[in-house]
Write a protein that holds these residues in place. Structure first.
Motif, PDB file in Angstrom:
ATOM      1  N   ASP A 450       0.852  -1.188   0.000  1.00  0.00           N
ATOM      2  CA  ASP A 450       0.000   0.000   0.000  1.00  0.00           C
ATOM      3  C   ASP A 450       0.889   1.239   0.000  1.00  0.00           C
ATOM      4  N   PRO A 451       0.947   1.988  -1.114  1.00  0.00           N
ATOM      5  CA  PRO A 451       1.838   3.156  -1.178  1.00  0.00           C
ATOM      6  C   PRO A 451       1.357   4.340  -0.352  1.00  0.00           C
ATOM      7  N   THR A 452       0.123   4.291   0.130  1.00  0.00           N
ATOM      8  CA  THR A 452      -0.413   5.417   0.887  1.00  0.00           C
ATOM      9  C   THR A 452      -0.126   5.308   2.376  1.00  0.00           C
ATOM     10  N   ASP A 453       0.248   4.112   2.854  1.00  0.00           N
ATOM     11  CA  ASP A 453       0.425   3.889   4.279  1.00  0.00           C
ATOM     12  C   ASP A 453       1.782   3.242   4.537  1.00  0.00           C
ATOM     13  N   PRO A 454       2.784   4.017   4.944  1.00  0.00           N
ATOM     14  CA  PRO A 454       4.116   3.455   5.149  1.00  0.00           C
ATOM     15  C   PRO A 454       4.190   2.484   6.319  1.00  0.00           C
ATOM     16  N   ASN A 455       3.166   2.450   7.156  1.00  0.00           N
ATOM     17  CA  ASN A 455       3.156   1.533   8.297  1.00  0.00           C
ATOM     18  C   ASN A 455       2.455   0.217   8.004  1.00  0.00           C
ATOM     19  N   SER A 456       1.836   0.111   6.846  1.00  0.00           N
ATOM     20  CA  SER A 456       1.136  -1.131   6.520  1.00  0.00           C
ATOM     21  C   SER A 456       2.137  -2.190   6.070  1.00  0.00           C
ATOM     22  N   PRO A 457       2.023  -3.414   6.569  1.00  0.00           N
ATOM     23  CA  PRO A 457       2.978  -4.459   6.173  1.00  0.00           C
ATOM     24  C   PRO A 457       2.715  -4.939   4.751  1.00  0.00           C
ATOM     25  N   PRO A 458       3.747  -5.153   3.955  1.00  0.00           N
ATOM     26  CA  PRO A 458       3.553  -5.800   2.649  1.00  0.00           C
ATOM     27  C   PRO A 458       2.998  -7.216   2.858  1.00  0.00           C
ATOM     28  N   LYS A 459       2.312  -7.726   1.849  1.00  0.00           N
ATOM     29  CA  LYS A 459       1.663  -9.033   1.974  1.00  0.00           C
ATOM     30  C   LYS A 459       1.946  -9.883   0.752  1.00  0.00           C
ATOM     31  N   LYS A 460       2.398 -11.114   0.985  1.00  0.00           N
ATOM     32  CA  LYS A 460       2.599 -12.065  -0.106  1.00  0.00           C
ATOM     33  C   LYS A 460       1.263 -12.754  -0.376  1.00  0.00           C
ATOM     34  N   ARG A 461       0.734 -12.538  -1.578  1.00  0.00           N
ATOM     35  CA  ARG A 461      -0.588 -13.045  -1.952  1.00  0.00           C
ATOM     36  C   ARG A 461      -0.420 -14.403  -2.624  1.00  0.00           C
ATOM     37  N   THR A 462      -0.442 -15.459  -1.815  1.00  0.00           N
ATOM     38  CA  THR A 462      -0.102 -16.788  -2.325  1.00  0.00           C
ATOM     39  C   THR A 462      -1.185 -17.390  -3.207  1.00  0.00           C
ATOM     40  N   ALA A 463      -2.399 -16.839  -3.184  1.00  0.00           N
ATOM     41  CA  ALA A 463      -3.450 -17.361  -4.058  1.00  0.00           C
ATOM     42  C   ALA A 463      -3.105 -17.184  -5.532  1.00  0.00           C
ATOM     43  N   LEU A 464      -2.177 -16.266  -5.834  1.00  0.00           N
ATOM     44  CA  LEU A 464      -1.791 -16.007  -7.223  1.00  0.00           C
ATOM     45  C   LEU A 464      -0.685 -16.935  -7.711  1.00  0.00           C
TER      46      LEU A 464
END
Length: 802
Positions: A450-464
């Motif tokens: 999320d480029p708008t929230d520097p505190n949000s953790p990145p997430k690996k989307r394994t469904a893809l």
């Protein structure tokens, strides 16, 4: 020296093509900075009437009066564009004179913004009155160009100017407003160590490897690279706050309706050590031993490289000097190979995702090998983990000693070597399979940021799915769900599509937060008839992806995605890279970069047996030049499971004597196509098209034209480049080269601003083949310095969309 400016700071220049507004009689009117024919000049051309008032002559200036143009728009502070004119009002325009418009922000006319973002009233009453009228209303009230030309003498007379408009100025005034410009003239292939662009196009270097992202940091410069003084124990910590190396994918997110400001997300794919570390040789046979000895002597090299990987998130502002990085803004952050990242979707907490450091299997450490990417409709960034196998070592030693057949089988279709490419396993034990055989399964995914929230953790989307992800490009289905198209960038691998279970909610961004965790993953089968089918990669005990075939859950399917696609009979392709849907037509374009291993034989490759021969979708043996396929979903709906397809481009060099320039689609078949033959979507004139080799990343401008950047060996044609081609209409297939990269560089990215006036490109690994001590490129810094990768912004000099 004659100057057409008065700028006390002498810092800010008005660029050709910049738009601004001018003040005259209480109105704001649009204007554009434009070149004057026959002069090295940039002047302010007002589209309706001039905003001029006369000031007393400047002391010391020879017979010159100063005319002040006060400019203001709805996004920026007021500024003053000032001009020196000779007495009588005739501008001093002499051939050879350098006359450039400058701008200076005047403190007396601007007091900034209130905390709520609204404009503070300026101190000058006349400007204050302008603030009360909406900008759009004032623009709607502007005069026509013909009416302006008729009024110009009266306006000039009222302002103390001459009653005649000089012919050069009249010619500039007669040009049109911002709109799609005339077609750019293609450049010839180049081998110059420069970024060569088409006539009428300019570029700015926005940011380069090592540049600071926060204030107070001098950055790591090209001059610094000539020694190892910078490579100390704190080098990694400093790099955590700097722009990474070998920038690849780009995604621009405008800040609301402000087209001149936004957030740029940038991938950093890998490090070429010989282009960073002085004294490190690029010698072939001894490179591995030299690397090991180097890391043993400089163990801080590995944490620095880990910090140079991942993603940079930064703010850009388009101003008087082009696009500039705004250091230290709230969105600014670095995500590296050591950043904690959540594991989401079906593979979360699966046994193969668990390690000694993370027995829960829910948090991976870092993202790396980030190649292309994509954006979601709700404004997040999708970064793709590609060649993760290069970072791990010890595989053969582990395999020879283990009894863990489940883990061994899981590695079969994504083989890892005994010796890593980058030597991280020599310092960081998690990259050594002998110590941590599950760590590779935690990489090779699509990561959402999320480029708008520097505190949000990145997430690996394994469904893809897990494979060598080149990118993930999205489009809405007819019923409002989200489809993401992806390529597995390896020889004889597959093309994928993921469709979310739930619909996109345009009114509630938070409702889309985990939309990519549920849905169906598909893999493509291309039939010789020109039809095809999306095959669902879904665990089903009654179907082929069941426990008898080694898939006891959906987690097994996505972790061993390649093996699951094998079972379904997907079509092996020639290195599927970017797969990009056209946002206007919905047609999907996929670049197949190359595959020199196509041959009339059968054998083992990447953990399975296959036929190496050509087929309808991959029609060339020894496919050195690559091709692009156009896919049309059934009912023009991205949710469809059936499609039609055709070869859109068979890349190569039409100038080569003896090669065929194919103009009929029915002739693009395996038994009729040779290595050097070309096909340009049926375009019939080979003399008009540009040669091209190895299409890689793709992009679309707002008009729907396809833009292509390349990753080829320079010996095939010339340096890599950027190309544009219409996909429909009478010029379908008329491909033109717009830019050529410096020596050794690959061109990546291909991202437009929403108005189409700026194209961001990544110039990756300029100087590949050389070293810091013996560079073969000096781009972008020049002056004999080592090369650096960088992001550039291309735009037309007339300010119109590219």
């Amino acid at each position: 020296m004659t100057r057409l400016c008065f700028d006390p700071t002498n810092k800010v220049k008005r660029r050709i093509g910049d738009r601004w507004t001018a003040l005259q009689d209480g109105k704001i009117v649009a204007a554009r900075v434009q070149p004057l024919p026959g002069f090295d000049v940039r002047i302010a051309t007002v589209e309706s009437h001039w905003a001029v008032r006369q000031e007393p002559p400047i002391q010391g200036a020879l017979q010159v009066s100063l005319y002040v143009l006060v400019a203001i728009d709805d996004q920026n502070p007021p500024f003053m564009v000032c001009g020196y004119f000779a007495h009588g009002g005739t501008p001093i325009l002499r051939p050879g004179s350098r006359i450039v418009c400058h701008a200076a922000v005047t403190a007396r006319s601007w007091r900034g913004r209130r905390p709520d973002g609204t404009l503070k009233p300026p101190s000058e009453p006349r400007l204050a009155s302008l603030m009360t009228t909406p900008f759009s209303t004032l623009l709607a009230d502007r005069l026509s160009r013909r009416d302006f030309l008729a009024r110009a003498p009266r306006v000039a007379a009222a302002s103390g100017l001459a009653t005649t408009v000089p012919s050069a100025i009249a010619a500039a005034l007669a040009t049109g407003p911002a709109s799609a410009g005339s077609a750019l003239v293609a450049i010839a292939p180049s081998k110059a160590d420069a970024l060569v662009v088409a006539a009428g196009v300019r570029y700015d270097t926005v940011i380069a490897a090592g540049d600071a992202l926060w204030p107070g940091d001098p950055g790591l410069t090209a001059a610094d690279l000539r020694s190892l003084k910078w490579l100390d124990e704190s080098a990694a910590a400093r790099q955590d706050r700097r722009f990474g190396v070998n920038n690849d994918a780009l995604a621009f997110f405008p800040e609301g309706n402000n087209r001149r400001r936004g957030t740029l997300c940038v991938n950093h794919e890998y490090v070429l050590p010989q282009l960073v570390f002085a004294g490190l040789s690029a010698a072939g046979a001894e490179r591995g031993k030299a690397r090991d000895a180097w890391i043993a002597a400089h163990p801080q090299t590995v944490p620095w490289m880990q910090s140079a990987h991942g993603v940079s998130v930064l703010t850009l502002q388009q101003g008087l000097r082009g696009w500039q990085v705004q250091r230290g803004t709230r969105p600014t952050r670095r995500i590296t190979a050591r950043t904690p990242i959540e594991i989401r979707g079906p593979a979360r907490a699966h046994g193969l995702m668990k390690t000694a450091a993370d027995p829960s299997g829910t948090v991976a450490l870092g993202t790396f090998a980030n190649c292309a990417g994509g954006k979601t409709p709700w404004g997040t960034y999708l970064t793709a983990e590609e060649n993760i196998q290069d970072y791990f070592g010890g595989a053969a030693s582990w395999a020879s000693s283990t009894r863990d057949e489940t883990t061994r089988e899981a590695h079969r279709r994504w083989p890892i070597g005994e010796r890593s490419v980058y030597g991280w396993d020599l310092v960081d034990s998690r990259f050594d399979l002998r110590r941590e055989p599950h760590e590779p399964f935690r990489h090779g995914w699509i990561v959402e940021i999320d480029p708008t929230d520097p505190n949000s953790p990145p997430k690996k989307r394994t469904a893809l799915g897990r494979f060598c992800h080149e990118g993930a490009n999205t489009i809405l289905t007819r019923d409002g769900r989200v489809a993401a198209y992806m390529g597995d960038d390896t020889k004889f691998e597959y093309v994928y599509k993921f469709i979310t279970r739930d619909r996109f909610d345009a009114k509630n961004r938070a409702a889309n937060r985990d939309l990519l965790d549920e849905g169906v993953l598909y893999v493509a089968r291309f039939d010789a008839s020109g039809n095809g089918e999306w095959l669902p990669l879904v665990h089903d005990e009654k179907g082929p992806l069941n426990s008898r075939n080694g898939f006891s859950s959906q987690a097994d399917v996505v972790i061993r995605c390649r093996a699951a696609a094998d079972v379904l009979g997907a079509t092996p392709m020639d290195r599927p890279e970017d797969v990009e849907p056209n946002p206007l037509t919905g047609r999907v374009y996929m670049s197949l970069t190359k595959n020199a291993d196509r041959a009339q034989k059968r054998g083992a490759f990447s953990g399975r047996e296959l036929d190496f021969g050509a087929d309808a979708a991959n029609p060339r043996l020894s496919n050195d030049f690559g091709h692009i396929i156009e896919l049309i979903e059934a009912d023009d709906d991205a949710a469809s499971t059936r499609f039609r397809w055709n070869v859109f481009l068979l890349a190569g060099d039409p100038r080569v004597a003896g090669s065929k320039f194919i103009t009929r689609a029915e002739d693009v078949v395996p038994d009729r196509v040779q290595r050097g033959d070309t096909y340009y979507a049926g375009f019939a004139d080979r003399s008009q098209v540009s040669p091209i080799a190895c299409p890689d990343n793709l992009g679309f401008d707002p008009s729907g034209r396809l833009w292509i950047v390349t990753d080829a060996d320079g010996d095939l044609i010339a340096n890599n480049g950027c190309f544009v081609v219409p996909t429909q209409g009478p010029e379908r297939g008329l491909l033109r080269q717009i830019a050529s990269a410096p020596v050794g560089a690959e061109v990546c990215g291909c991202e437009f601003t929403p108005d189409g006036t700026t194209l961001f490109l990544s110039i990756q690994h300029p100087g590949e083949g050389g070293t810091v001590d013996r560079p073969v490129s000096h781009w972008p810094d020049g002056n004999g310095l080592p090369p650096r990768s960088a992001v550039v912004a291309l735009s037309r000099e007339d300010g119109k969309p590219l």
